[in-house]
Motif scaffolding. Structure first.
Motif, PDB file in Angstrom:
ATOM      1  N   UNK A  77      10.098  20.286  69.251  1.00  0.00           N
ATOM      2  CA  UNK A  77       9.696  21.134  68.230  1.00  0.00           C
ATOM      3  C   UNK A  77      11.012  21.290  67.253  1.00  0.00           C
ATOM      4  N   UNK A  78      10.639  21.794  66.070  1.00  0.00           N
ATOM      5  CA  UNK A  78      11.813  21.884  64.922  1.00  0.00           C
ATOM      6  C   UNK A  78      12.196  23.469  65.249  1.00  0.00           C
ATOM      7  N   UNK A  79      13.581  23.676  65.602  1.00  0.00           N
ATOM      8  CA  UNK A  79      13.908  24.998  65.797  1.00  0.00           C
ATOM      9  C   UNK A  79      15.153  25.194  65.081  1.00  0.00           C
ATOM     10  N   UNK A  80      15.150  25.966  64.016  1.00  0.00           N
ATOM     11  CA  UNK A  80      16.093  26.437  63.012  1.00  0.00           C
ATOM     12  C   UNK A  80      17.083  27.237  63.912  1.00  0.00           C
ATOM     13  N   UNK A  81      18.237  26.722  63.894  1.00  0.00           N
ATOM     14  CA  UNK A  81      19.475  27.268  64.545  1.00  0.00           C
ATOM     15  C   UNK A  81      20.573  27.911  63.605  1.00  0.00           C
ATOM     16  N   UNK A  82      20.481  27.671  62.504  1.00  0.00           N
ATOM     17  CA  UNK A  82      21.509  28.258  61.692  1.00  0.00           C
ATOM     18  C   UNK A  82      21.249  28.034  60.064  1.00  0.00           C
ATOM     19  N   UNK A  83      21.651  29.158  59.492  1.00  0.00           N
ATOM     20  CA  UNK A  83      21.467  29.182  57.807  1.00  0.00           C
ATOM     21  C   UNK A  83      22.829  29.559  57.263  1.00  0.00           C
ATOM     22  N   UNK A  84      23.207  28.912  56.357  1.00  0.00           N
ATOM     23  CA  UNK A  84      24.594  29.126  55.586  1.00  0.00           C
ATOM     24  C   UNK A  84      24.314  29.147  54.021  1.00  0.00           C
ATOM     25  N   UNK A  85      24.883  30.223  53.510  1.00  0.00           N
ATOM     26  CA  UNK A  85      24.817  30.214  51.966  1.00  0.00           C
ATOM     27  C   UNK A  85      25.900  31.059  51.594  1.00  0.00           C
ATOM     28  N   UNK A  86      26.063  30.826  50.204  1.00  0.00           N
ATOM     29  CA  UNK A  86      27.474  31.440  49.523  1.00  0.00           C
ATOM     30  C   UNK A  86      26.965  32.766  48.886  1.00  0.00           C
ATOM     31  N   UNK A  87      25.805  32.932  48.427  1.00  0.00           N
ATOM     32  CA  UNK A  87      25.553  34.014  47.845  1.00  0.00           C
ATOM     33  C   UNK A  87      24.099  34.562  48.427  1.00  0.00           C
ATOM     34  N   UNK A  88      24.287  36.002  48.734  1.00  0.00           N
ATOM     35  CA  UNK A  88      23.023  36.664  49.175  1.00  0.00           C
ATOM     36  C   UNK A  88      22.123  37.150  48.052  1.00  0.00           C
ATOM     37  N   UNK A  89      21.176  36.547  48.037  1.00  0.00           N
ATOM     38  CA  UNK A  89      19.971  36.764  46.955  1.00  0.00           C
ATOM     39  C   UNK A  89      18.632  36.275  47.282  1.00  0.00           C
ATOM     40  N   UNK A  90      17.939  35.838  46.447  1.00  0.00           N
ATOM     41  CA  UNK A  90      16.542  35.403  46.529  1.00  0.00           C
ATOM     42  C   UNK A  90      16.481  34.409  47.832  1.00  0.00           C
ATOM     43  N   UNK A  91      15.372  34.756  48.667  1.00  0.00           N
ATOM     44  CA  UNK A  91      15.343  33.941  49.864  1.00  0.00           C
ATOM     45  C   UNK A  91      16.194  34.059  51.160  1.00  0.00           C
ATOM     46  N   UNK A  92      17.221  34.897  50.868  1.00  0.00           N
ATOM     47  CA  UNK A  92      17.888  35.171  52.047  1.00  0.00           C
ATOM     48  C   UNK A  92      17.182  36.213  52.956  1.00  0.00           C
ATOM     49  N   UNK A  93      17.493  35.763  54.148  1.00  0.00           N
ATOM     50  CA  UNK A  93      16.756  36.727  55.159  1.00  0.00           C
ATOM     51  C   UNK A  93      17.173  38.391  55.090  1.00  0.00           C
ATOM     52  N   UNK A  94      16.170  39.005  54.954  1.00  0.00           N
ATOM     53  CA  UNK A  94      16.593  40.475  55.193  1.00  0.00           C
ATOM     54  C   UNK A  94      17.250  41.256  56.482  1.00  0.00           C
ATOM     55  N   UNK A  95      16.329  40.486  57.661  1.00  0.00           N
ATOM     56  CA  UNK A  95      16.502  41.050  59.015  1.00  0.00           C
ATOM     57  C   UNK A  95      16.560  39.638  59.922  1.00  0.00           C
ATOM     58  N   UNK A  96      17.653  39.688  60.777  1.00  0.00           N
ATOM     59  CA  UNK A  96      17.374  38.585  61.718  1.00  0.00           C
ATOM     60  C   UNK A  96      18.083  38.720  63.196  1.00  0.00           C
ATOM     61  N   UNK A  97      17.553  38.154  64.185  1.00  0.00           N
ATOM     62  CA  UNK A  97      18.140  38.254  65.483  1.00  0.00           C
ATOM     63  C   UNK A  97      19.341  37.475  65.473  1.00  0.00           C
ATOM     64  N   UNK A  98      19.860  36.930  64.737  1.00  0.00           N
ATOM     65  CA  UNK A  98      20.845  36.039  65.025  1.00  0.00           C
ATOM     66  C   UNK A  98      22.269  36.475  64.864  1.00  0.00           C
ATOM     67  N   UNK A  99      23.320  36.068  64.944  1.00  0.00           N
ATOM     68  CA  UNK A  99      24.632  36.493  64.726  1.00  0.00           C
ATOM     69  C   UNK A  99      25.107  36.076  63.378  1.00  0.00           C
ATOM     70  N   UNK A 100      25.466  37.380  62.539  1.00  0.00           N
ATOM     71  CA  UNK A 100      26.132  37.245  61.295  1.00  0.00           C
ATOM     72  C   UNK A 100      27.709  37.242  61.089  1.00  0.00           C
TER      73      UNK A 100
END
Length: 165
Positions: A77-100
Motif C-alpha cells: 500500500x502507498x502510505x503517506x508518512x510526511x509532508x513538508x511545505x514552506x508556506x501554510x496556505x491552499x491545500x495545507x492540512x487543517x487537522x492531522x494526527x501527525x507530529x508538527x
C-alpha cells in the motif's frame, strides 16, 4: 469409471495444479502512473515494501516547494508518512494526527499513516514536479503527459496468465 469422466477429472486436476504453480510464482510490484480518466498506463517503475517515494512540486498559488513522502508497506500500500511545505496556505492540512515541527524554514508534519489507494493530481510541467524512489530521482516527469489528471498507485503484476483461466 468411464473414460470421459477420467479425462474431465484429469483435466481439472492439471488445471488446478497449473493455477497453484502460477499463483506461487514471484509477482513484481510496480509504482504505476496512469490516467485518472482512461486508466492508460504511462509509466511503471519496480518497487517493493520498504521503498520510499517522494513527490515534490512548486505550489501554484504560494510559489513555494511542497514535498510529500510515501512508504510502500508490507501490504503493498502507498502510505503517506510526511509532508513538508514552506508556506501554510491552499491545500495545507487543517487537522492531522501527525507530529508538527518547523525546521530549516519548512513546516513539517511527520508520523503520518495515511493509506492511499492512489495518489491523484493534475500534472503540469509548470509546477516542476519531481518524483523519486529511495532518494534517487528515477521518474522523468516530462515523460508523463502535461495538463493531465494522473494517478500513482502500487500494483502487483503477475508474470503471465494462462489462456485457459
Amino acid at each position: 469409471m468411464c473414460f470421459m469422466k477420467k479425462m474431465i477429472i484429469g483435466t481439472l486436476t492439471l488445471a488446478t495444479l497449473l493455477f497453484v504453480l502460477w499463483y506461487l510464482l514471484p509477482h513484481q510490484t510496480y509504482l504505476t502512473f496512469s490516467s485518472q480518466r482512461t486508466d492508460e498506463v504511462f509509466l511503471q517503475e519496480p518497487i517493493e515494501p520498504g521503498d520510499e517515494v517522494e513527490v515534490s512540486w512548486v505550489h501554484s498559488i504560494e510559489q513555494t516547494p511542497w514535498i510529500e513522502t510515501f512508504r510502500i508497506n508490507e501490504k503493498n500500500e502507498l502510505v503517506k508518512t510526511e509532508a513538508r511545505f514552506k508556506s501554510y496556505g491552499a491545500g495545507a492540512p487543517e487537522e492531522t494526527d501527525g507530529t508538527f515541527m518547523v525546521e530549516d524554514g519548512y513546516m513539517i508534519i511527520t508520523d503520518l499513516h495515511e493509506i492511499f489507494e492512489a495518489y491523484r493530481w493534475f500534472h503540469s510541467y509548470n509546477v516542476d514536479y519531481t518524483i523519486s524512489i529511495n532518494d534517487a530521482t528515477t521518474i522523468e516527469t516530462t515523460a508523463l503527459p502535461d495538463q493531465t489528471l494522473l494517478e500513482m498507485k502500487v500494483e502487483r503484476e503477475v508474470p503471465f496468465v494462462p489462456s485457459f483461466f
